[in-house]
Each structure stands twice: as structure tokens, then as C-alpha cells.
Design a protein around this motif. Structure first.
Motif, PDB file in Angstrom:
ATOM      1  N   UNK B  58      59.579 -25.393  66.142  1.00  0.00           N
ATOM      2  CA  UNK B  58      60.306 -25.037  67.356  1.00  0.00           C
ATOM      3  C   UNK B  58      61.207 -23.876  66.984  1.00  0.00           C
ATOM      4  N   UNK B 139      54.856 -17.298  69.183  1.00  0.00           N
ATOM      5  CA  UNK B 139      55.579 -18.415  69.765  1.00  0.00           C
ATOM      6  C   UNK B 139      57.085 -18.317  69.564  1.00  0.00           C
ATOM      7  N   UNK B 141      60.732 -17.016  70.553  1.00  0.00           N
ATOM      8  CA  UNK B 141      61.259 -16.779  71.889  1.00  0.00           C
ATOM      9  C   UNK B 141      61.433 -15.309  72.191  1.00  0.00           C
ATOM     10  N   UNK B 150      56.023 -10.504  82.453  1.00  0.00           N
ATOM     11  CA  UNK B 150      56.819 -11.704  82.692  1.00  0.00           C
ATOM     12  C   UNK B 150      56.661 -12.079  84.158  1.00  0.00           C
TER      13      UNK B 150
ATOM     14  N   UNK C  68      50.111 -22.369  74.751  1.00  0.00           N
ATOM     15  CA  UNK C  68      51.415 -22.968  74.463  1.00  0.00           C
ATOM     16  C   UNK C  68      52.539 -22.010  74.804  1.00  0.00           C
ATOM     17  N   UNK C  69      52.319 -20.734  74.586  1.00  0.00           N
ATOM     18  CA  UNK C  69      53.323 -19.748  74.976  1.00  0.00           C
ATOM     19  C   UNK C  69      53.402 -19.658  76.491  1.00  0.00           C
ATOM     20  N   UNK C  72      55.583 -22.146  78.265  1.00  0.00           N
ATOM     21  CA  UNK C  72      57.035 -22.002  78.199  1.00  0.00           C
ATOM     22  C   UNK C  72      57.560 -21.214  79.380  1.00  0.00           C
ATOM     23  N   UNK C  73      56.628 -20.603  80.126  1.00  0.00           N
ATOM     24  CA  UNK C  73      57.076 -19.829  81.281  1.00  0.00           C
ATOM     25  C   UNK C  73      56.495 -20.380  82.580  1.00  0.00           C
ATOM     26  N   UNK C  74      56.190 -21.646  82.614  1.00  0.00           N
ATOM     27  CA  UNK C  74      55.676 -22.273  83.832  1.00  0.00           C
ATOM     28  C   UNK C  74      56.489 -23.516  84.093  1.00  0.00           C
ATOM     29  N   UNK C  75      56.602 -23.874  85.341  1.00  0.00           N
ATOM     30  CA  UNK C  75      57.276 -25.129  85.635  1.00  0.00           C
ATOM     31  C   UNK C  75      56.361 -26.284  85.242  1.00  0.00           C
ATOM     32  N   UNK C  78      53.382 -26.659  87.367  1.00  0.00           N
ATOM     33  CA  UNK C  78      52.420 -25.569  87.269  1.00  0.00           C
ATOM     34  C   UNK C  78      51.528 -25.703  86.049  1.00  0.00           C
ATOM     35  N   UNK C 310      62.087 -30.528  92.566  1.00  0.00           N
ATOM     36  CA  UNK C 310      62.060 -29.729  91.344  1.00  0.00           C
ATOM     37  C   UNK C 310      62.084 -30.669  90.151  1.00  0.00           C
ATOM     38  N   UNK C 334      58.892 -30.728  74.683  1.00  0.00           N
ATOM     39  CA  UNK C 334      60.318 -30.637  74.395  1.00  0.00           C
ATOM     40  C   UNK C 334      60.994 -30.014  75.611  1.00  0.00           C
ATOM     41  N   UNK C 339      63.739 -26.210  84.435  1.00  0.00           N
ATOM     42  CA  UNK C 339      62.491 -26.514  85.130  1.00  0.00           C
ATOM     43  C   UNK C 339      61.274 -26.173  84.314  1.00  0.00           C
ATOM     44  N   UNK C 340      61.484 -25.406  83.245  1.00  0.00           N
ATOM     45  CA  UNK C 340      60.345 -25.085  82.404  1.00  0.00           C
ATOM     46  C   UNK C 340      60.540 -25.749  81.051  1.00  0.00           C
ATOM     47  N   UNK C 342      60.740 -26.357  77.041  1.00  0.00           N
ATOM     48  CA  UNK C 342      61.131 -25.501  75.930  1.00  0.00           C
ATOM     49  C   UNK C 342      59.958 -25.243  75.008  1.00  0.00           C
ATOM     50  N   UNK C 343      59.155 -26.295  74.777  1.00  0.00           N
ATOM     51  CA  UNK C 343      57.985 -26.156  73.914  1.00  0.00           C
ATOM     52  C   UNK C 343      56.983 -27.194  74.317  1.00  0.00           C
TER      53      UNK C 343
END
Lengths: 351, 157, 385
Positions: B58, B139, B141, B150, C68-69, C72-75, C78, C310, C334, C339-340, C342-343
Motif C-alpha cells: 500500500x 500503483x 499515488x 483523470x 487495480x489502479x 482507486x479512481x472509481x466509486x 462503479x 453514496x 482498503x 467514496x472511492x 484506497x486500494x
């Protein structure tokens, strides 16, 4: 009942002999040497055989695709022509107009010749097939031996094709195929020998006549099954198609062939399928004999029944691995064939 | 076969820091990276945690660290544990456990290329999933790439 | 497969050989990334000494999509459709593992009816996946007919799943808290009909392929892996169970209602290719048992919990795993309170199963490669994610 129509269907051999004799007489009257008439007649046989070959290939490929489809819950070709009968014609047409690619480093003369060697071996086998009563192009008195010998020539074609492609995998596929054909010939020959012993002759015509009405299949059940298996392997089909399928994950000896050259290899394969059926019919199922229907019809019917069985086997079983293939031939089929021969010999002497 | 209470007691006596992260019922054992191998060996051989479920990292940019997590499961006792520790984000080095758990070989390769750290002693430290010419550690941040758009921020719907 | 109408018999491009490497008889064989066998986009470089495999190096990443990346940018909601696409043949299992993880983070308990629907769907998916495995494996071995029989059975299952979820393959059916719609009224009549028929269909496929003498000769004793090595490689699912290890997450770490259902865990004795095949056939039979029990005990109730608009789980982490057709499918999620996630780490069975291939193949003949790879039942997108 000696009408022309009856003779045409039921005694074609005699009819043709009559024509031959008449032609000989006519030729003699004109002062031609008898050889000329004979050659003309042989040419006629050749044309007939070529026609039969073509029509048969057309039909048998359609037959296989339809039968396989029905076994697999599908329909098979059904668009081109009634019931898809003209599908093979369309496929052949497509293959004819394809680009003929020869690898740069291939051995050109051998590469070109290989399909024809295989095809020649196949076509030459038509000479001794008894299509009907007396309807054999040439009833050689070593008919059976001729059949076995010529079928071995295809090995040369396969090896040449594999080698001339200048491709490691084609070569290996070709060698595997050759090894397979040679291995499976041995039990095949022994079984044929048993049949010849029962019939007391090597002539195809005699073997057909010598059989009881139900054929030798019931007298030589083991032999019949051995023969079917050996034929299957000889024609590189069914569970024995490793050389042309997944061998090292390439297409085996046929990899580098395209368009019509490829078509010739497969024409040869499908014709061989018919020949396997025909040979099995002649040796075990009583050839052209049978009530009511004309002999030719019986012959074709029985041959196609055997072909159907071979198709059935192909679509049911997975492939044998190459070492299993060899083991099976030498450790299982050969001892059984020898045993069969021994038992036949003893029984022929005793009974 | 030891029972659950025994095993948990053995864990508590051996590992100084045993935490419970919400919501995972499996205890998290925080260890020092240098002692990773002997701890995992202990868990594997003494307490039958033969199954390394996964190992991953992480990214903790705030502390400039990468947190490594290893999850082990025991088919005998049906217990799970998480073993975790942190290494510096730049030039992080972790001893390999691929000889203790054969599955770790690929998990370590993947973690190394995605997060940018080194597993010392790894028999085959090549890239596993990423193309050879990709720069950066996806991976993390702060990873960006010209091809990476984005998405617009998600607002209440 | 010999289709006389095309030059290469209708197969993809053949393998190519590369120049000699190492000692005189050694050479490299490149298998893939386009591959006659339908496992996905995979490349394996085999070092051979004659016919024998000395080493095998997989090259992965052809289907790496950076999921996996992406997550981290989806709810949290989603992400659900993406989980289908990691392993499209066991979309339900993937949906379930993820949704279960999020529900645990939220502390949400779903109604009994939801659990029953989930089990029904998951077991149907298991049968579906095993049927496709059987079809493709038969094709690899040269038996073309089981492919069509298996797909006929798959059609029935696909119809049931499609009526319920809208999708045949990538279903996107599970939601956090249950399902949007209840099962359609036609579902149970269809299921009943299917259960009545499928037992015999499994027997037919079993006799046609797995019990066939040629198949047995090609797979028995081939590609053995011992129980210890299998566990060390993190193998799971039928690949592990074939090695005399009756370990199944539905028993070892029961979830949903599996604790109260009766079924057996089939396990092989030798850990060879044939055992891996046999285990899958038996699993289909056991799935039928589970389906019957789930159908008979199907409760009334709500088909969902009203989840908040939400989804914002409090900070925490969880690992949630289900027994998918290929093995242990797990999601380590994680949460940081937003809402999204972390991992999200996806633990996929084919990743670990495949890592054992070099060891299994070492010393075997190249002709066995197809048989062994097929028996591992790999789906490449879940290896690469």
C-alpha cells in the motif's frame, strides 16, 4: 434376361469385355495392332476413374461434414446447392483462385512434386478395386499385394513434402506421419494375409467370390477390427491424426502448402478414406455381392458404410499422443494380428 | 493440531505488536522487515500457516513509506493472519520469501514493478505484467502518464 | 483440426522456432501469444532438449489493463462491472467476492433470500465454467464433439442467467446489499427442468471425454504436483484438490449459507492431469446437489437491503474470498472513508495456479504441454488484471 439394360447394371464387366472384343475385332479389321485398342480402352478406364475420383471426393467431403454436424447437434453445409451438396465445389473453387505460396528456401521441384506423389499413390490403387462383377480395371493375380505396396508410396510423398518445406516442424510432422503409416502397415498386412489364406488367392476378384454371403467379417472378426484400425491410422485420420494436427502445435507436414497443392493433399486424404472403405468391403464384407441391387450399388453402399464408421470414430475420440500411437501398433495390434494369422492358418488346415 | 486459543496465544507471545484493523477479523502482526523471513518460517512450520494467500503493498505517500502486507491462512486451524511492515518509499528493500512460499515469487515480482521496491535474493527479478519500457511505478499515488486521463470528480448523484 | 477448406486447418498462426540456445540439442519453442488453444493471450517460451521440456518461462502482461489502479479512481458501485471482466467465465464469483468485501466494510447484513439467490447463481456459474473448460479441453485433445454438447448445456444456463441479470457472460448482477430485481418468475421452472436433465448430461460428457481410454492414456500420470508443492504455490480450486487435498473455501472458510448445505468435496489421489479433470466433473455433480437444496429451501423475503445512496465505508480493510470455479477468488479492499477505495488487491486463482506450470512441466515431453495447460483451467485476464 440378357437385355442391354440388365447387362449394363448387373453384368457391366461382361458388357465391357464384349465391347473390348468388338473393338479388337474392328481394330484388327483396320490393321491396327491390338496394343492400340488396348491403350484406348485403358484410357477409357482412366477417364472413368478420374471422373469417379472427382465425384467421389465431392460427395465424401460433403458426407463427412453432414455426418459430423448431425453428431454434433448442428446442420452442416446447407446453403450452397440442395442440402449443401455443392459446398465442396465452392470450396474447391476458392482454393483454385488462391495464391500459390512457395517458401523461398524450399526445394522447389520436390515441393511441387510431393502432392502429386501422394495423389498418384492413391489413384493407382483404383486399378485393383472390384467395383462390380468383372468390373475391375485390371484383376492382377497379385492384386492384394499390389494394393499394399502402392499404398506405401504415399509415404515418399509425405516425407518429401515435409522435407521440401524447409520447416523444422513440417519435417517432424512428415517423419511422424511416415513412421505412423509404416508401423500400422505391418498388422494390416498380416490381417490381409489371413484373408488371402482363407480365400486361397491374392486376386481381388477371387477374394470377393470366395467369401460366403455374409462376408469374411464374421469369420475373421478380430481381423476386421484390426483392419479398420490399421486403415484409420494409414490414412492419417481419426484418433491418429497427430501428424497433421497438434504436432508441436503446428499443422505438420502440410503447413507450408497453400491453395491447390494443399487441396491435392486433402483430395488424396479423402480418396484414401474411400479406398479404405472399399478395401475393407472387398476383403471382409463380400465386395459387390448382394441380392436384388446391381453389384456396383452394393459395392458403393458397403464402402460408404465403412466410411461412415470411420467418420464416426474420428468425431468421437480425442487424439492419440505420438508415443501411444507407436506403442499401440507394435505392442497391441501386431501381436493380435500374428495371433489371428496363426489361428487362421491352423483352422484353414484343419477344416 | 493446536486449537485456536493455543495458536493465538503462541502468536501473541512471539509477536510484540498484534493489532486489529477494522474490519478484518484476522490479526495484523507488525514486524521488522529484517526479521520477516524467520517470522514467516515460524508461522509456516510451527503454526501451520502454509497458505500465503497474497502479498502486496500500500502506498503511504504522507509518511513517504510503502506498507507491505502478507496474508497467511492455515488450512489446519482455519485462521488467517496479516503480517505487515513499512519500508521507505525510495529504495525500499525487502527480503524475499519466495523460497519459503513458492507463490511469493510472482507476487513479489508484481509488487516490485508496480510499487518500486526491491526484494533482495529474489531468483528472477524481471518484470511480470508491465511492459519493459514503462517508466514509473503505476500503483503509487503520484504516478502519472501522458496517456492517463483523470476522470471528472464524482459528485452526489 | 482438419478443415479441408483452409490451409492451416482453421487454426491460428503456428508456433515459430528460434535459433539454438545453450547446448547442441537445446532449442527454444515459442508458444503464443496467439495460441491454438483457447486460454487467452499468453506467451510461454519453452527450452527443449529434443522432446523433453527443460525449462518453461511464461511471459505475461498482454492483457494487463491496470485494473487495480483503475479501481482507486472509481466509486465502490462503479467497480462491480469491472470485476466481471477479470474472469469472464466466473463473473458471478468475482462479483460476489467484491460485493461481500464492501458489505463487510459497511457492516451490512443481507437478507436470507439474497444469500440463496447468490448461491444459486454461483453454482450455475460454476457449472457453466466447468462446461466451457471441458469443451475447450476436448478441443485441445482433438475431440471436437464434447465442445458442442457442452455448449448446448451452457445455453440453458445462459438463458437462466440472462433472464435474471441481463447478461450471459459478464453479468454485472450483484449489488452492494442484494439485487436490483428479484428472480424472474420463469427462473425456477427452468431450473427444475435443467436439474432434471443435467445429471445425465454430465454422465454423457464424462463417458465421452474423461473416461475415454485415449484421454486417460494422455492424462493419467502426466503433470503431477504433490500436495505440499501445490499449497506452496498457492494453488486452489480443482488444481489443488486433485493433489489429494480436499480443501474448499466453502468448507474451510464458509461464507453465505454454505455452512448449512450438504455437499462433498471431491479430491483426486495423484495430483495428475486426469485427477484435475475428474475433480471438475465431480464438482459439477456436487453443484447440482447444492442447486437442488437451494431451490428447495428458497425463502421468502427481500431481495435487497436499501443501501445508502453514496457508498462510503468507514476507514478499514477487509479480505473476502469465495470459492470460484478456478479456486480462491479474493478481494482485499482498503477503505479510507471516502467514496472511492484506497486500494483494491485482487487475489486470483489462475495467477497462482499458473505459477506452478514451470515446475510441473520440467522433465515432461512437449506433447504434454497442451494437456497440462488445459487442465489448469487458466483464464489469462485474471492473471494479468
Amino acid at each position: 434376361m440378357e437385355t442391354f439394360l440388365y447387362k449394363l447394371f448387373y453384368d457391366t464387366g461382361a458388357l465391357i469385355d464384349g465391347w473390348h472384343a468388338a473393338a479388337n475385332a474392328a481394330g484388327a479389321a483396320r490393321g491396327w495392332p491390338p496394343l492400340v485398342v488396348d491403350i484406348l480402352f485403358q484410357l477409357g478406364w482412366a477417364v472413368a476413374a478420374a471422373l469417379f475420383l472427382a465425384l467421389n471426393a465431392l460427395f465424401i467431403i460433403w458426407f463427412e461434414r453432414k455426418v459430423a454436424a448431425k453428431m454434433q447437434l448442428r446442420r452442416g453445409p446447407n446453403r450452397v446447392g440442395p442440402f449443401g451438396l455443392l459446398q465442396t465445389l465452392a470450396d474447391t473453387g476458392k482454393l483454385l483462385i488462391k495464391e500459390d505460396i512457395i517458401p523461398t528456401a524450399a526445394d522447389r521441384p520436390v515441393f511441387r512434386a510431393a502432392p502429386f506423389v501422394v495423389l498418384a499413390a492413391t489413384v493407382l490403387l483404383f486399378v485393383v478395386l472390384p467395383f462390380g462383377k468383372g468390373l475391375i480395371p485390371a484383376d492382377l493375380n497379385i492384386g492384394v499385394v499390389y494394393f499394399l505396396a502402392i499404398s506405401g508410396i504415399s509415404v515418399i510423398g509425405i516425407l518429401s513434402g515435409g522435407w521440401a518445406s524447409n520447416n523444422k516442424y513440417s519435417l517432424m510432422g512428415g517423419m511422424r506421419s511416415a513412421a505412423q503409416i509404416v508401423s500400422y502397415e505391418v498388422p494390416g498386412v498380416l490381417v490381409v494375409l489371413s484373408v488371402a489364406m482363407l480365400a486361397g488367392s491374392l486376386k481381388m476378384g477371387d477374394i470377393v467370390r470366395a467369401q460366403p454371403s455374409y462376408g469374411y467379417a464374421l469369420l475373421q472378426p478380430v481381423g476386421f477390427i484390426l483392419f479398420l484400425i490399421a486403415s484409420n491410422a494409414e490414412i492419417n485420420r481419426g484418433p491418429f491424426d497427430l501428424p497433421e494436427a497438434d504436432s508441436e502445435l503446428v499443422s505438420g507436414f502440410v503447413t507450408e502448402y497453400s491453395a491447390m497443392r494443399f487441396a491435392f493433399f486433402f483430395l488424396a486424404e479423402y480418396t484414401n478414406l474411400f479406398l479404405a472403405g472399399a478395401f475393407a468391403t472387398t476383403l471382409f464384407l463380400g465386395g459387390w455381392r448382394g441380392p436384388l441391387l446391381p453389384p456396383v450399388v452394393w459395392f458403393l453402399l458397403k464402402s460408404y458404410i465403412v466410411v461412415f464408421v470411420l467418420i464416426w470414430i474420428r468425431w468421437t475420440f480425442p487424439r492419440l499422443r505420438v508415443d501411444h500411437l507407436m506403442e499401440f501398433s507394435w505392442k497391441v495390434l501386431l501381436p493380435l494380428a500374428l495371433l489371428n494369422l496363426l489361428v487362421t492358418a491352423v483352422l484353414v488346415k484343419v477344416l | 493440531m493446536r486449537d485456536t486459543a493455543d495458536i493465538l496465544a503462541a502468536i501473541r507471545s512471539r509477536f510484540p505488536r498484534v493489532e486489529n484493523r477494522p474490519v478484518d477479523p484476522a490479526p495484523s502482526l507488525v514486524v521488522e522487515p529484517e526479521k520477516l523471513r524467520e517470522h514467516l518460517l515460524f508461522l509456516r512450520d510451527q503454526l501451520s500457516f502454509h497458505h500465503l494467500v497474497f502479498l502486496t503493498a500500500l502506498d503511504r505517500p504522507a509518511e513517504s513509506e510503502l506498507e507491505l502486507v502478507y496474508r497467511l491462512f492455515s488450512y489446519e486451524s482455519r485462521l488467517s493472519v496479516m503480517v505487515r511492515f513499512r519500508v521507505p518509499r525510495d529504495a525500499g528493500r525487502v527480503p524475499t520469501v519466495s523460497d519459503l512460499f513458492r507463490t511469493a515469487e510472482w507476487h513479489e515480482r508484481e509488487t516490485a514493478e508496480l510499487f518500486g521496491l526491491e526484494f533482495t535474493g529474489h531468483p528472477d527479478p524481471r518484470r511480470l505484467l508491465l511492459p519493459d519500457d514503462l517508466e514509473g511505478y503505476p500503483l503509487r499515488k503520484d504516478f502519472t502518464h501522458p496517456n492517463m486521463p483523470r476522470l471528472p470528480e464524482v459528485t452526489s448523484t | 483440426m482438419s478443415d479441408p477448406t483452409t490451409p492451416t486447418g482453421g487454426r491460428a498462426s503456428p508456433a515459430t522456432a528460434q535459433a539454438s540456445a545453450g547446448t547442441s540439442d537445446e532449442f527454444l519453442l515459442n508458444v503464443g501469444p496467439q495460441h491454438p488453444a483457447t486460454h487467452g493471450v499468453l506467451r510461454v517460451v519453452v527450452t527443449m532438449d529434443g522432446e523433453v521440456v527443460k525449462d518453461l518461462q511464461p511471459h505475461l502482461g498482454y492483457v494487463h489493463r491496470g485494473l487495480e489502479k483503475l479501481f482507486e479512481n472509481r466509486t465502490y458501485e462503479q467497480i462491480i462491472p469491472f470485476t466481471d471482466r477479470t474472469d469472464y467465465l466466473s463473473a458471478i464469483a468475482n462479483n460476489w467476492a467484491y460485493v461481500m468485501a464492501v458489505e463487510k466494510l459497511l457492516g451490512m447484513e443481507v437478507p436470507k433470500k439474497v444469500e440463496y439467490i447468490r448461491v444459486l447463481m454461483a453454482e450455475l456459474n460454476r457449472i457453466n465454467s466447468h462446461l466451457l473448460w471441458l469443451a475447450a479441453y476436448g478441443l485441445d485433445m482433438g475431440a471436437f464433439t464434447p465442445f458442442l454438447y457442452a455448449f448446448r448445456d451452457r445455453e440453458e444456463i445462459n438463458t437462466m442467467i440472462e433472464e435474471a441479470s441481463g447478461g450471459r457472460l459478464t453479468t454485472n448482477y450483484f449489488r452492494i446489499g442484494g439485487f436490483i430485481h428479484d428472480l424472474p418468475p420463469a427462473f425456477f421452472p427452468r431450473l427444475k427442468k435443467f436439474l432434471g436433465r443435467f445429471g445425465r448430461a454430465v454422465d454423457e460428457l464424462d463417458t465421452l471425454l474423461v473416461e475415454n481410454a485415449i484421454f486417460v492414456a494422455r492424462t493419467r500420470g502426466v503433470g503431477i504436483i504433490s500436495r505440499e508443492r501445490a499449497i506452496s504455490y498457492g494453488m486452489s480450486g480443482p488444481c489443488l484438490r486433485a493433489s489429494d487435498a480436499p480443501l474448499d473455501l466453502r468448507r474451510e472458510a464458509p461464507y453465505s449459507i454454505y455452512g448449512s448445505l450438504e455437499f462433498e468435496i471431491p479430491a483426486g489421489r495423484n495430483g495428475d492431469t486426469w485427477d484435475r479433470s475428474w475433480v471438475r466433473i465431480e464438482e459439477m455433480r456436487q453443484s447440482l446437489r447444492i442447486l437442488r437444496q437451494a431451490m428447495d429451501g428458497f425463502p421468502e423475503g427481500e431481495h435487497r437491503v436499501r443501501a445508502p445512496r453514496n457508498i462510503e465505508p468507514p476507514a478499514g480493510e477487509v479480505y473476502s474470498a469465495v470459492e470460484g470455479p478456478r479456486g480462491e477468488v479474493g478481494f482485499y479492499v482498503v477503505s479510507d472513508g471516502t467514496r472511492k477505495p484506497y486500494r483494491v488487491k485482487m487475489r486470483k486463482p489462475s495467477f497462482s495456479n499458473f505459477s506452478a506450470l514451470p515446475e510441473i512441466m520440467r522433465g515432461l515431453k512437449i506433447a504434454d504441454l497442451v494437456a497440462v495447460m488445459g487442465s489448469l483451467d487458466l483464464v489469462v485476464p485474471e492473471i494479468d488484471r
